[in-house]
Design an enzyme around this catalytic site. Structure first.
Site, PDB file in Angstrom:
ATOM      1  N   LYS A  80      -2.490  -2.030  -3.181  1.00 51.62           N
ATOM      2  CA  LYS A  80      -3.534  -1.163  -2.610  1.00 51.62           C
ATOM      3  C   LYS A  80      -3.100   0.290  -2.812  1.00 51.62           C
ATOM      4  O   LYS A  80      -2.442   0.885  -1.954  1.00 51.62           O
ATOM      5  CB  LYS A  80      -3.713  -1.483  -1.122  1.00 51.62           C
ATOM      6  N   GLU A 140       0.818  -1.219   0.000  1.00 54.16           N
ATOM      7  CA  GLU A 140       0.000   0.000   0.000  1.00 54.16           C
ATOM      8  C   GLU A 140       0.854   1.272   0.000  1.00 54.16           C
ATOM      9  O   GLU A 140       1.255   1.768   1.050  1.00 54.16           O
ATOM     10  CB  GLU A 140      -0.924   0.009   1.228  1.00 54.16           C
TER      11      GLU A 140
END
Ligand code: 13P
Length: 340
Positions: A219, A177
């Site tokens: 992500k 992420e």
């Protein structure tokens, strides 16, 4: 480690129609959320709130994975079922946030580096025993005057890659992420530039640390106007620019991309995901891994009272269903009104 097993887990986290519930707020972050509904931040209140989410009937249709915080992974439902078991019974895969948070970065004013690599292999082994099948690490990139710096983008990419390698070696699917914050006054063009740079560095670092792209989930943040920018780009432009950047930077071997919501309103986050899936033409499953955009309405409905559990679960399921539809490009704002 078996890449095939990792790929199977990654695919079911973002299976068509499904996405990920990010319920991994640290004790400090959940305190801010609870404050907004005037609920005290006690261990029991945190447990009761997560219990309500994870036991919502019908969640299995829309949620393929749930990200937990260390404390939550060890907690139990009211009937004594450990949360990882409950989540599996609800048709989703339990995962764990393993980073130790974004901390001020030395010599880089206004920027952060995510910590948590020390002892990570040992912690991953314990998390596997507790039932986790995937992990999450969030890097934070801030847009501002003369930032991000190359030092910050490079160091965060390297940390993400080291984390991902350690997870895959332990048999956990890493959610990678790299979040480019949307809080500034920057234009969408500047967000596009910084997002592309960040993703390029991240995938170069992942390759150099031997991470298998087949066994991870990305992500990312969306390419979006800064919150304080006077000119806000429309939904279609956000979708087009986001997909363009992803096509330039993300290997086709990555099974799925699950966006964060990053402070977008619930309905806007759903509309953006829907617009991207309508455009299509990409090799990855495009899904959601929302925290705030899946929980805001549920928190407001709950307000800490057992009498409101059913209403809070209905609010959560509604958001999950809207986002599930968005993964197929089948969402429409009319559906919100009909449900309301
Ligand atoms: P938001 O969707 O609220 O940005 O949270 C997702 C998340 O997991 C941030 O790390």
């Amino acid at each position: 480690m078996s890449v095939q097993v990792l790929t199977t887990v990654a695919r079911s986290m973002v299976a068509p129609g499904k996405g990920i519930l990010a319920a991994d707020e640290s004790t400090g972050t959940i305190e801010r959320r609870f404050k907004s509904i005037e609920v005290e931040n006690t261990e029991e209140n945190r447990r009761a709130y997560r219990d309500l989410l994870f036991s919502a009937k019908g969640m299995d249709q829309y949620i393929g994975g749930v990200i937990l915080f260390d404390e939550t992974l060890r907690q139990k439902s009211a009937d004594g079922t450990p949360f990882p078991r409950l989540i599996e019974r609800q048709g989703a895969i339990p995962g764990i946030k393993v980073d130790a948070g974004a901390k001020d970065m030395a010599l880089c004013p206004g920027e952060t580096i995510t910590e948590g690599l020390d002892n990570l292999a040992r912690r991953c082994a314990e998390y596997v025993k507790l039932g986790a099948k995937f992990a999450k690490w969030r890097a934070v990139i801030t847009i501002g005057a003369n930032i991000p710096s190359a030092a910050c983008v490079g160091a965060n990419a390297h940390a993400l890659a080291r984390y991902a390698a350690i997870c895959q070696a332990a048999g956990l699917v890493p959610i990678v992420e790299p979040e480019v914050l949307m809080d500034g006054d920057n234009t969408i063009e500047r967000c596009e530039e910084v997002t592309e740079w960040t993703l390029r560095e991240t995938f170069a670092a992942l390759a150099s640390q031997r991470v298998a792209p087949e066994g991870m989930v990305l992500k990312p943040s969306m390419v979006i106007s800064g919150k304080k920018c006077p000119k806000q780009a429309p939904v279609q432009e956000v979708a087009e620019r986001t997909l363009a950047v992803l096509k330039r930077t993300v290997p086709a071997a990555v099974p799925g991309i699950a966006f964060l919501s990053g402070g977008q309103s619930e309905e806007v986050a759903t509309a953006h995901l829907d617009a991207m899936n309508r455009l299509g033409g990409v090799p990855w499953l495009l899904s959601f891994s929302y925290g705030r955009a899946l929980q805001q309405a549920a928190l407001k409905a709950w307000k800490g009272s057992p009498a409101n559990v059913a209403a809070a679960q209905a609010a959560f399921l509604h958001r999950a269903r809207m986002n599930g539809l968005a993964t197929a490009g089948k969402y429409s704002p009319d559906l919100e009104k009909r449900a309301a």
